[in-house]
Design a protein around this motif. Structure first.
Motif, short mmCIF file in Angstrom:
data_model
loop_
_atom_site.label_atom_id
_atom_site.label_comp_id
_atom_site.label_asym_id
_atom_site.label_seq_id
_atom_site.Cartn_x
_atom_site.Cartn_y
_atom_site.Cartn_z
N PRO A 119 0.94 -1.49 -0.88
CA PRO A 119 0.02 0.33 0.12
C PRO A 119 0.86 1.49 0.18
O PRO A 119 0.61 2.03 -0.55
CB PRO A 119 -0.45 -0.38 1.40
CG PRO A 119 -1.16 -1.82 1.61
CD PRO A 119 0.08 -2.48 1.04
N LEU A 120 2.08 1.14 0.94
CA LEU A 120 2.72 2.67 0.93
C LEU A 120 3.71 2.79 -0.52
O LEU A 120 3.36 3.85 -1.14
CB LEU A 120 4.44 2.43 1.59
CG LEU A 120 5.05 3.21 2.37
CD1 LEU A 120 4.52 4.75 2.35
CD2 LEU A 120 6.54 2.77 2.65
N GLN A 121 3.80 1.62 -1.26
CA GLN A 121 3.87 1.90 -3.01
C GLN A 121 2.93 2.76 -3.73
O GLN A 121 3.13 3.53 -4.67
CB GLN A 121 4.50 0.52 -3.34
CG GLN A 121 5.51 0.19 -2.87
CD GLN A 121 5.67 -1.45 -3.97
OE1 GLN A 121 5.83 -1.69 -4.48
NE2 GLN A 121 7.00 -2.05 -3.15
N LYS A 148 0.95 10.09 -5.34
CA LYS A 148 1.70 11.63 -4.92
C LYS A 148 2.88 11.95 -5.74
O LYS A 148 2.73 13.01 -6.31
CB LYS A 148 2.23 11.61 -3.56
CG LYS A 148 2.30 11.36 -2.69
CD LYS A 148 2.62 11.77 -1.35
CE LYS A 148 2.05 12.56 -0.11
NZ LYS A 148 2.45 12.63 1.34
N LEU A 149 4.14 11.02 -6.19
CA LEU A 149 4.29 11.10 -7.45
C LEU A 149 3.62 11.75 -8.77
O LEU A 149 4.18 12.75 -9.91
CB LEU A 149 5.07 9.73 -7.67
CG LEU A 149 5.80 10.08 -9.31
CD1 LEU A 149 7.26 11.31 -8.04
CD2 LEU A 149 6.89 8.53 -9.56
N LEU A 150 2.72 10.73 -8.98
CA LEU A 150 1.64 11.09 -10.41
C LEU A 150 1.18 12.45 -9.94
O LEU A 150 1.09 13.27 -10.57
CB LEU A 150 0.64 10.23 -10.77
CG LEU A 150 1.20 9.03 -11.37
CD1 LEU A 150 -0.16 8.28 -11.17
CD2 LEU A 150 1.91 9.41 -12.56
N MET A 190 9.75 -3.12 2.28
CA MET A 190 9.31 -3.30 3.46
C MET A 190 10.36 -3.00 4.39
O MET A 190 11.83 -3.07 4.07
CB MET A 190 9.95 -5.39 2.91
CG MET A 190 9.90 -6.21 4.36
SD MET A 190 9.88 -7.59 3.72
CE MET A 190 10.51 -8.72 6.06
N TRP A 191 10.69 -3.25 6.09
CA TRP A 191 10.55 -2.42 7.10
C TRP A 191 11.64 -4.24 7.37
O TRP A 191 10.81 -5.00 7.47
CB TRP A 191 10.26 -2.04 7.93
CG TRP A 191 10.63 -1.63 9.13
CD1 TRP A 191 11.51 -0.59 9.47
CD2 TRP A 191 10.64 -2.36 10.58
NE1 TRP A 191 12.56 -0.43 10.91
CE2 TRP A 191 11.92 -2.13 11.32
CE3 TRP A 191 9.68 -3.39 10.64
CZ2 TRP A 191 11.99 -1.99 12.46
CZ3 TRP A 191 9.98 -3.85 12.34
CH2 TRP A 191 11.06 -3.20 13.14
#
Length: 308
Positions: free
Chosen positions: A223-225, A231-233, A302-303
């Motif tokens: 989901p973070l990706q 945001k980038l778009l 991934m953390w």
């Protein structure tokens, strides 16, 4: 060469030959020696969906029953656990009389997981309602410490321990405390096929491709990706940048993983970027290679990635 190699598997709906063909298609690996497959019916006992609460404990106890089924079908001379079912080790060592080898990709519990609960941070394995309640956080921390203690006991049954990275090594040394027989064995990655890709080849597609590779599991944080790409778009629309596409490539192991993919698709729709996000599930190795040869950017979120 004279040894008999046996693989326990819960994939009861396929044949051994199909498993071997899958290994070649997905990982470009052909086995030089024949293997036998022992098919297990009780794999559902280690599925996380069966244990909405106390998942670590539930899966670990379930693995003991699954291990018993495996032992009843075939008692090996040497038992190697490469799936992270450490609670099966005493079973095979003391009841099966086996020598024990462990290949640890990722510790079932880690000191980092303990610190997340201790600091009351929200995570995929630490729900918000627990972090907001000091009492529940304390109870969970005690549960984690007890589990880590038992995990250390069962892991120490190993005669040989192999880990896949220095990160995993440090955690296993602190938990299992069998440093005299623990070694790093890096996974065999066939990088030659990637080295064969010419660096200066003309791109077939206009714009830029962002590629993410990883199983569709909670800890990979897909989901973070998607949120970051949205945001980038938005920034791209303001600054008229070249066309961008995000391709999420990964394996789905079961219905839970497929459900996660559907949730990710819905998230992309909610953010209005579904036309710019593609999902590629369980694709062949050649197709994976093609996407990497076309990509401008590789993305991973991934953390505490142990080996990626």
């Amino acid at each position: 060469p004279e040894a008999v190699y046996v693989v326990y598997t819960g994939d009861v709906n396929v044949s051994g030959q199909q498993i071997l063909e899958g290994a070649f298609r997905r990982f470009n690996i052909r086995l030089t020696h024949p293997v036998k497959f022992v098919f297990l019916r009780k794999r559902y006992l280690v599925e996380d969906s069966l244990y909405p609460h106390f998942t670590l404990l539930g899966q670990s106890l379930g693995s003991i029953l699954l291990g018993w089924e495996a032992l009843m079908q075939c008692v090996p001379d040497v038992y190697i656990d490469s799936m992270g079912y450490a609670f099966t080790l005493p079973l095979f060592k003391y009841l099966g009389g086996c020598r024990i080898g462990s290949y640890v990709h990722y510790p079932t519990i880690s000191t980092d997981m303990l610190s997340v609960v201790k600091k009351q941070n929200v995570g995929f394995n630490n729900a918000a309602f627990i972090t907001r309640n000091p009492f529940l956080s304390k109870v969970k921390l005690i549960y984690y410490y007890l589990f880590a203690f038992i995990y250390g006991l069962v892991g120490s049954c190993s005669d040989v321990v192999m880990v896949n990275s220095s990160w995993t090594l440090n955690h296993i040394l602190s938990l299992w405390k069998v440093g005299n027989c623990t070694n790093i064995v890096y996974p065999p990655c066939d990088v030659q096929t990637f080295l064969d890709i010419p660096l200066l080849d003309k791109k077939k597609t206009p714009g830029h491709l962002l590629v993410s590779i990883g199983q569709f599991r909670p800890e990979k944080n897909h989901p973070l990706q998607i949120k970051a790409f949205a945001k980038l778009l938005n920034k791209k629309a303001a600054e008229s940048l070249p066309s961008l596409k995000l391709v999420l490539i990964g394996g789905c192991r079961n219905e839970d993983d497929e459900l996660r993919v559907n949730q990710l698709r819905r998230l992309a729709e909610e953010l209005g970027i579904q036309e710019d996000v593609e999902f590629k599930i369980n694709i062949p190795f050649d197709e994976l290679k093609n996407y990497l040869s076309e990509a401008t950017i590789g993305l991973h979120t991934m953390w505490n990635e142990h080996f990626g």
